[in-house]
Design an enzyme around this catalytic site. Structure first.
Site, short mmCIF file in Angstrom:
data_model
loop_
_atom_site.label_atom_id
_atom_site.label_comp_id
_atom_site.label_asym_id
_atom_site.label_seq_id
_atom_site.Cartn_x
_atom_site.Cartn_y
_atom_site.Cartn_z
N ASP A 155 1.12 -1.80 0.12
CA ASP A 155 -0.08 0.29 -0.15
C ASP A 155 1.50 1.12 -0.32
O ASP A 155 2.26 1.31 0.13
CB ASP A 155 -0.75 -0.19 1.12
CG ASP A 155 -2.09 1.20 1.52
OD1 ASP A 155 -2.71 1.63 0.44
OD2 ASP A 155 -1.95 2.15 2.35
N ASP B 122 -0.49 4.69 0.90
CA ASP B 122 -0.36 6.19 1.77
C ASP B 122 -0.37 5.88 3.16
O ASP B 122 -1.48 4.98 3.17
CB ASP B 122 -1.25 6.80 1.74
CG ASP B 122 -1.40 8.13 2.51
OD1 ASP B 122 -0.84 8.85 2.71
OD2 ASP B 122 -2.40 8.64 2.24
#
Length: 412
Positions: free
Chosen positions: A117, A119
């Site tokens: 992932d 952010d």
């Protein structure tokens, strides 16, 4: 993402569990931040501010990175202490405290593929996480396969690549476009497999979403209607206006819903009738995130899931989710990139999307870092729900297999 605290408390109140257990879970939930809360920087930064302007302190990117390192390591201490108390937890993850310990884990489990992932894991806003660049570079140089998996459909793969290059400051040409797995791209590929292989003329897609989502679909060969409105387009629609609307969109073969900051009643009306007129059209959601958090007081910013639910309610249709934690995404990635689940690690900061995606997708490891959403308190709440079978299927598969402070622990 998760429902509100009040909703969970109400759900538990109707359960058959003992009154004491219900009070424990509901009280813990009400007293703590949401499981999805992006933590804000707490306390003073470790480094001195670069300068001050008009009485406001300005911090450098290095200040922010150092603060995120300190914050995540302090949170790791809380996680460790919590598991020491709850040593009978049903599914205790492996807690990693050193780089050597993590390197041994990755080697002994023969991890070859790493899904990140972005952010809250590799960066926060425009600030890089501690040693995030070194981690990505060391993995690639050692021959590992690296992918960046985002639920946000606002950006194209090229835009995501450019942001990662800018924030991580990686050497030129190290990152490739095919490493970028945004939900807009996945939606385009999913529709290609469902529509174009069966009927090359099935190219008409109506979009609720950004220009980035539209570009990804157009790049896949689809003809697009909808998308961003012109500035003078009204946002409302009366009964008479809908009755007289000529529907220049014509027939459609699919509809894709991505986050649209300009979503309004007019778009909902048009989408509802298009699905009514085209009952065989495929309805796709780039993700079902309920909300994000903004501001110092963690205000709920409605996510794409709110828009998807509005269209589903009005049309009576159910959307196919192609974002995390959907098995559609996991199965597609495994097939498209010839990945083996037993050789794959998902690294994220969210229990409900990243960790659940890794676990549901049959991956060897779902790794949680503590630089984003999840805190020791949320993990403790999850353990309490597991112990008492509270929360139902929605909260299953959310316990990570391994936890460490930040991605810098993966660098060599």
């Amino acid at each position: 993402r998760f429902s509100t605290k009040g909703t969970l408390a109400a759900m538990l109140a109707h359960s058959v569990f003992p009154h004491l257990v219900i009070n424990q879970v509901a009280s813990a939930w009400s007293a703590s931040p949401s499981l999805t809360q992006k933590r804000r920087i707490k306390g003073p930064l470790s480094l001195a501010p670069e300068n001050q302007e008009n009485g406001s302190t300005l911090y450098t990117s290095a200040d922010m990175t150092d603060s995120m390192r300190h914050e995540s390591e302090m949170e790791m201490k809380k996680v460790t202490e919590m598991f020491q108390v709850k040593n009978n937890a049903q599914s205790s993850p492996l807690l990693i405290h050193t780089q050597d310990q993590l390197a041994s884990y990755m080697s002994s489990n023969q991890i070859q593929n790493y899904l990140f992932d972005c952010d809250g894991v590799l960066y926060r806003g425009t600030d890089s996480m501690p040693c995030a660049s070194q981690t990505i570079q060391s993995l690639l140089k050692s021959g590992k396969r690296v992918f960046f998996v985002k639920n946000n459909a606002a950006s194209s793969r090229m835009q995501l690549k450019q942001k990662l290059e800018q924030v991580l400051k990686c050497p030129k040409d190290l990152l490739k476009e095919d490493m970028m797995i945004g939900s807009a791209y996945v939606a385009a590929r999913y529709l290609s497999s469902r529509l174009l292989k069966e009927n090359n003329n099935a190219r008409r897609v109506h979009v609720i979403g950004t220009s980035g989502l539209c570009r990804e679909l157009q790049s896949a060969g689809f003809d697009i209607s909808g998308g961003p409105d012109s500035i003078d387009t009204p946002c409302g629609m009366s009964r008479d206006e809908l009755a007289a609307y000529p529907f220049p969109e014509g027939e459609i073969d699919a509809m894709v819903i991505g986050l649209d900051n300009d979503f309004n009643y007019r778009k909902l009306c048009i989408a509802t009738v298009l699905l009514q007129r085209n009952p065989d059209a495929i309805l796709v959601a780039t993700n079902r995130d309920a909300y994000d958090l903004v501001g110092h007081d963690a205000r709920h910013l409605p996510g794409n899931g709110a828009q998807v639910s509005a269209v589903e309610t009005a049309s009576g249709r159910t959307a196919i989710n192609v974002g995390k934690p959907s098995s559609v995404l996991a199965n597609w990635m495994m097939e498209e990139y010839n990945l083996k689940g037993e050789e794959t690690m998902m690294v994220g900061d969210r229990l409900d999307t990243d960790v659940k995606f890794g676990n549901r997708g049959g991956m060897k490891s779902s790794a949680l870092v503590l630089t984003g959403c999840t805190t020791a308190k949320e993990i403790e709440e999850l353990i309490l729900m597991e112990e008492n079978n509270a929360g139902g299927e929605r909260f299953q598969g959310m316990m990570p297999t391994v936890i460490f402070p930040h991605v810098g622990y993966m660098s060599k």
